[in-house]
Design a protein around this motif. Sequence first.
Motif, PDB file in Angstrom:
ATOM      1  N   PRO A 166     -26.132 -22.255  -5.562  1.00  0.00           N
ATOM      2  CA  PRO A 166     -27.232 -23.029  -6.367  1.00  0.00           C
ATOM      3  C   PRO A 166     -28.132 -22.009  -7.173  1.00  0.00           C
ATOM      4  CG  PRO A 166     -27.359 -23.889  -4.271  1.00  0.00           C
ATOM      5  CD  PRO A 166     -26.493 -22.710  -4.307  1.00  0.00           C
TER       6      PRO A 166
ATOM      7  N   TYR B  90     -21.976 -30.613  -6.010  1.00  0.00           N
ATOM      8  CA  TYR B  90     -23.076 -30.940  -6.780  1.00  0.00           C
ATOM      9  C   TYR B  90     -23.308 -32.345  -6.957  1.00  0.00           C
ATOM     10  CZ  TYR B  90     -23.983 -26.096  -7.767  1.00  0.00           C
ATOM     11  OH  TYR B  90     -24.326 -24.611  -7.500  1.00  0.00           O
ATOM     12  N   LEU B  97     -30.237 -30.815  -3.444  1.00  0.00           N
ATOM     13  CA  LEU B  97     -30.013 -29.781  -4.434  1.00  0.00           C
ATOM     14  C   LEU B  97     -31.063 -29.944  -5.397  1.00  0.00           C
ATOM     15  CD1 LEU B  97     -26.386 -29.798  -4.937  1.00  0.00           C
ATOM     16  CD2 LEU B  97     -27.501 -27.838  -4.177  1.00  0.00           C
ATOM     17  N   LEU B 101     -33.202 -26.682  -6.415  1.00  0.00           N
ATOM     18  CA  LEU B 101     -33.156 -25.964  -7.726  1.00  0.00           C
ATOM     19  C   LEU B 101     -34.524 -25.870  -8.586  1.00  0.00           C
ATOM     20  CD1 LEU B 101     -29.935 -27.927  -8.853  1.00  0.00           C
ATOM     21  CD2 LEU B 101     -30.004 -25.522  -8.547  1.00  0.00           C
TER      22      LEU B 101
END
Lengths: 374, 165
Positions: A166, B90, B97, B101
């Motif tokens: 990521p 994802y 996530l 992020l």
Amino acid sequence: MNISGITGNPGEWVKGDGSNHQIVISSRIRLARNLREMPFPGWAKKAERIGILEQIKKVVDNLPEMKSALSEYLQDLSALDKQILVERHLISREHAAKSTGSAVVVNPAQTLSMMINEEDHLRMQSLRPGLQLRGAYKLLDRVDTTLESQLDFAWHPQLGYLTACPTNVGTGMRASAMVHLPALVLGEQINQVIQAVNKIGLAVRGLYGEGTEAMGNLFQVSNQTTLGEKEEEIIARLTKVIETIIQHEENARISLLDKKPGVLLDQIGRAYGILTNSWSMASKEALNLLSFIRLGTDLRFFPEESRLPVDELFMETQPAHLQKSASRKLSAEERDSLRAEIIRHKLKSLPAPDSVKAKQSPGPSGDKPAPNDE
Amino acid sequence: MLCDICKSNEASVFLTQIIDGKSQNVNLCDSCSKEYNVTDPTGFALADLLLGLGAGQEIQKGAAGSVCPICGFTQADFKKTGRLGCSACYDVFPEQLTSLLKAVHKGTHHTGKIPARQHQSLLHRDRLKSLQDDLDHAIHDEDYEKAATLRDQIRDLPKEGAHAV
Ligand SMILES: [Zn+2]
Ligand SMILES: [Zn+2]
């Protein structure tokens, strides 16, 4: 093209003279791409990995930019050949550790390389001499656009290009430049510069990092984040920062010449003396001393013709390159003695540093930007 | 400058991580930077370091037991490796996530390159949405002649995904 076609020639980026090439050695852009809904290399089963490899390799091999390229499965390359590709910055250390199910494709000029099934399905890289991040990206963007017409790359409207890790989503892009900063190191200003660069979200690394300090006064500056900024914005920001670093290095050179010419001449003279008279030399010592010869050339203590042989020595004195030239495995002692021999031989025609000539020259370099008014 | 991890060697790798908008410097010595695999600037190997120094906890907050329907990857696998199984993952672990992020990147939305084939479908989506808005207005204003024209335009839009692959 086969592997000896690569190992027998330095890359075009070593010989080239991009803008600001005295201080910026090279510029690199790397893009990560993956096939939609296919398992990433680290999670794929061997058969899946081979299937993905064949699908991508076929398309990459057909790129017009990859005409007469080196295109090899990793299991077909020797450990030494892989190490040479690492020392040339054409593949990563991680990729060199791969075998069946991965491949590498490199164009003959060694300015474009593709790693298939590294951590992502495809990582492509463009390498240029000097400060040419924009040019390097332009080429890679064009190649990527050709590839995406034939491969279904994973892309998400919010997250952009999807990657195995990521930390790389978004542009999937890493841009970096290798800079040579001997005067900032000698003047003990390097930590300040590093901290300033860090503050704006860019990373600085010493080269190779075998010792505890940056070897050869070489540093790599790169972006750390990939999501939330356009490719062009990342490149513009990085380019601006590198231009500022160049100015700081040039100012530091002027100030050394002005205030401590004795220290400078002593460092360059000792480097010359040791490099041309040694019979055994470790890789770290060689890099550190060659750095001063390079600085001496920029400052015109040495003739301009010595630039290319000195730059070639940075590459040729690395362990895998030495073993390749000896055509056999060498012990550490044998490597050090061969390294010293190659350096002595290559610098045989290099005259002793000429401080008079250096003082007559107008500035420390021929292609400097406008002086900084700080 | 000493290494932040072992606190004994001189640092040679200098990084900044941004956690929830605040930047924090990380200085590593050579052997620690090798261990965390961050010596290659284009090597994309910051993940372990960033995951190890703060962002990793975010992953554990999410509900366990989600499995990617495409590749079979689980949340436990992500925790273990710091990597995902495939691009579809994802959409399987979105909350975890998103905070990760946010912690490691400058923004949460991609603003860069759009692949040509995506570009077409995005354009199609935008065009469809604007026609539908106009149609809603026309019906609301009882302008049935305009509504009929708009309905024809929507019907005649090229179907999404019909472009060459
Ligand atoms: Zn350490
Ligand atoms: Zn998945």
